[in-house]
Design a protein around this motif. Structure first.
Motif, PDB file in Angstrom:
ATOM      1  N   LYS A 139       0.767  -1.227   0.029  1.00  0.00           N
ATOM      2  CA  LYS A 139      -0.039  -0.059  -0.042  1.00  0.00           C
ATOM      3  C   LYS A 139       0.909   1.120  -0.069  1.00  0.00           C
ATOM      4  O   LYS A 139       0.438   2.077  -0.626  1.00  0.00           O
ATOM      5  CB  LYS A 139      -0.765  -0.072   1.120  1.00  0.00           C
ATOM      6  CG  LYS A 139      -2.159  -1.000   1.056  1.00  0.00           C
ATOM      7  CD  LYS A 139      -2.952  -0.823   2.427  1.00  0.00           C
ATOM      8  CE  LYS A 139      -4.273  -1.654   2.205  1.00  0.00           C
ATOM      9  NZ  LYS A 139      -5.216  -1.645   3.344  1.00  0.00           N
ATOM     10  N   ASP A 140       1.726   1.353   0.895  1.00  0.00           N
ATOM     11  CA  ASP A 140       2.590   2.491   0.809  1.00  0.00           C
ATOM     12  C   ASP A 140       3.328   2.628  -0.318  1.00  0.00           C
ATOM     13  O   ASP A 140       3.680   3.717  -1.012  1.00  0.00           O
ATOM     14  CB  ASP A 140       3.908   2.219   2.119  1.00  0.00           C
ATOM     15  CG  ASP A 140       3.159   2.237   3.316  1.00  0.00           C
ATOM     16  OD1 ASP A 140       2.043   2.989   3.611  1.00  0.00           O
ATOM     17  OD2 ASP A 140       3.774   1.713   4.498  1.00  0.00           O
ATOM     18  N   GLN A 143       0.979   3.936  -3.243  1.00  0.00           N
ATOM     19  CA  GLN A 143       1.025   5.335  -3.068  1.00  0.00           C
ATOM     20  C   GLN A 143       1.909   6.091  -3.665  1.00  0.00           C
ATOM     21  O   GLN A 143       1.946   7.252  -4.187  1.00  0.00           O
ATOM     22  CB  GLN A 143       0.590   5.673  -1.692  1.00  0.00           C
ATOM     23  CG  GLN A 143      -0.879   5.130  -1.305  1.00  0.00           C
ATOM     24  CD  GLN A 143      -1.280   5.460   0.419  1.00  0.00           C
ATOM     25  OE1 GLN A 143      -0.368   5.968   0.978  1.00  0.00           O
ATOM     26  NE2 GLN A 143      -2.562   5.613   0.352  1.00  0.00           N
ATOM     27  N   ARG A 147       1.811   8.818  -6.685  1.00  0.00           N
ATOM     28  CA  ARG A 147       2.307  10.090  -6.340  1.00  0.00           C
ATOM     29  C   ARG A 147       3.281  10.663  -7.252  1.00  0.00           C
ATOM     30  O   ARG A 147       3.371  11.648  -7.596  1.00  0.00           O
ATOM     31  CB  ARG A 147       2.358  10.505  -4.788  1.00  0.00           C
ATOM     32  CG  ARG A 147       2.609  11.869  -4.404  1.00  0.00           C
ATOM     33  CD  ARG A 147       2.932  11.964  -2.851  1.00  0.00           C
ATOM     34  NE  ARG A 147       1.809  11.529  -1.908  1.00  0.00           N
ATOM     35  CZ  ARG A 147       1.709  10.464  -1.295  1.00  0.00           C
ATOM     36  NH1 ARG A 147       2.891   9.409  -1.198  1.00  0.00           N
ATOM     37  NH2 ARG A 147       0.852  10.151  -0.601  1.00  0.00           N
ATOM     38  N   SER A 173      -5.965   1.482  -1.237  1.00  0.00           N
ATOM     39  CA  SER A 173      -4.900   2.311  -0.816  1.00  0.00           C
ATOM     40  C   SER A 173      -5.119   3.445  -2.021  1.00  0.00           C
ATOM     41  O   SER A 173      -4.452   4.578  -1.662  1.00  0.00           O
ATOM     42  CB  SER A 173      -3.462   1.764  -0.774  1.00  0.00           C
ATOM     43  OG  SER A 173      -3.126   1.242  -2.154  1.00  0.00           O
ATOM     44  N   ILE A 174      -5.352   3.270  -3.359  1.00  0.00           N
ATOM     45  CA  ILE A 174      -5.301   4.517  -3.906  1.00  0.00           C
ATOM     46  C   ILE A 174      -6.847   5.252  -4.164  1.00  0.00           C
ATOM     47  O   ILE A 174      -6.942   6.038  -4.916  1.00  0.00           O
ATOM     48  CB  ILE A 174      -5.211   3.880  -5.515  1.00  0.00           C
ATOM     49  CG1 ILE A 174      -6.329   2.889  -6.140  1.00  0.00           C
ATOM     50  CG2 ILE A 174      -3.691   3.023  -5.258  1.00  0.00           C
ATOM     51  CD1 ILE A 174      -6.035   2.936  -7.458  1.00  0.00           C
TER      52      ILE A 174
END
Length: 319
Positions: A139-140, A143, A147, A173-174
């Protein structure tokens, strides 16, 4: 939440030479040679920097975050200079029915490099997100990737393949990037395009198409209302959208069902592949390759169970 059906169920190199010329005045000719050389070098560098800084000329040397000429034609989202949210498409259907092919068309319509463009990003669930225990890390990373790439190019394309194999909860997560925000931490995601590919719902889509065929109707006469029956299965346990806020918040703009391909469509695929390899469409070869494919249901043998997926490898044998 909208549903869009596609017909048939789915489907340079330019060298710039810049020359900067100077005509010396008599006064300039009296300047000491080394100093004159340095001055000319500085002037040339400054001039060339100015040329390369100009976007259209710079883009001859390197790929730019600019749409291809004509990419805006007929595309409402691309025509909109200030969309309210990113475009999100969810493509559903059996393997080999054209989901990846349509993604390729979309990428090529915006960028000359198509799927190889630095502004087109592909994620395959089983390759990039294989381990359930690492979901938090994924997830991190996801993102950060989105980004960073949207910061580099607002019109970035993100393609998520094998959504039916994605671990539940990961795609959430998005969600902020697909929502109606003007900016998030100084970055606007409104011009980005997200494409999700999935086999989820293929059984129901095929069931609707098969019932339609058995009733004596043509697939071309299938309406959106007929295929809306498939929407309920898109959010099931075999989908990366299971319990996803993307569904709950209606952030997917279009659910696009890909109908299973019939014998006539497989023959079309063979012809296209032959022509792509520089051969004329030999109808004997076309029929032989199409006949080697397996079809279902067993009694009627209407639909190719692999779509056009193995056409290329089967054609290799004959060529």
């Amino acid at each position: 939440m909208k549903l869009l059906a596609l017909p048939l169920g789915g489907r340079g190199s330019l060298l710039l030479v810049g020359c900067v010329l100077w005509q010396l005045s008599p006064a300039a000719q009296a300047v000491e040679p080394i100093s004159l050389g340095l001055a000319l070098a500085g002037a040339a560098a400054s001039a060339l920097t100015g040329i390369i800084s100009y976007p259209k000329l710079y883009c001859y040397f390197a790929e730019c975050c600019l749409q291809r000429p004509g990419a805006r034609s007929g595309a409402g989202f691309l025509n909109n200079s200030n969309p309210k949210k990113p475009l999100a498409l969810s493509l559903h259907g059996w393997t080999g029915t054209g989901k990846n092919f349509v993604s390729k068309i979309i990428a090529e319509s915006l960028y000359e490099g198509g799927l190889n463009s630095r502004y087109v990003h592909q994620f395959v669930s089983t390759l990039h997100f294989p381990h359930r225990q690492n979901i938090t890390q994924y997830k991190d990373q996801l993102q950060m990737w989105i980004r960073g790439n949207v910061s580099d190019c607002a019109r970035s394309i993100f393609i998520f393949d094998e959504m039916d194999k994605m671990h539940a909860g990961l795609i959430d997560s998005i969600k902020p990037f697909l929502d109606y925000y003007e900016e998030l931490d100084g970055v606007s995601y409104r011009k980005a395009i997200f494409i999700f590919l999935s086999n989820a719902g293929a059984e129901k889509i095929t069931e609707v198409a098969l019932n339609f065929w058995r009733s004596g109707k043509r697939r071309e006469d299938l309406s959106l209302r007929d295929l809306e029956l498939s929407l309920s299965v898109f959010n099931n346990k075999n989908s990366g959208f299971w319990h996803s806020s993307l569904i709950d918040k209606h952030l997917i703009d279009y659910f696009i069902p890909f109908l299973p391909l019939e014998y006539k469509h497989v023959k079309m695929c063979v012809r296209v592949e032959l022509e792509a390899r520089g051969y004329e469409a030999d109808e004997d070869i076309v029929m032989q390759v199409a006949d080697e494919m397996t079809y279902f249901p067993k009694e009627e043998r209407i639909y190719s169970d692999k779509g056009c997926k193995t056409v290329c490898t089967k054609l290799d044998f004959y060529l």
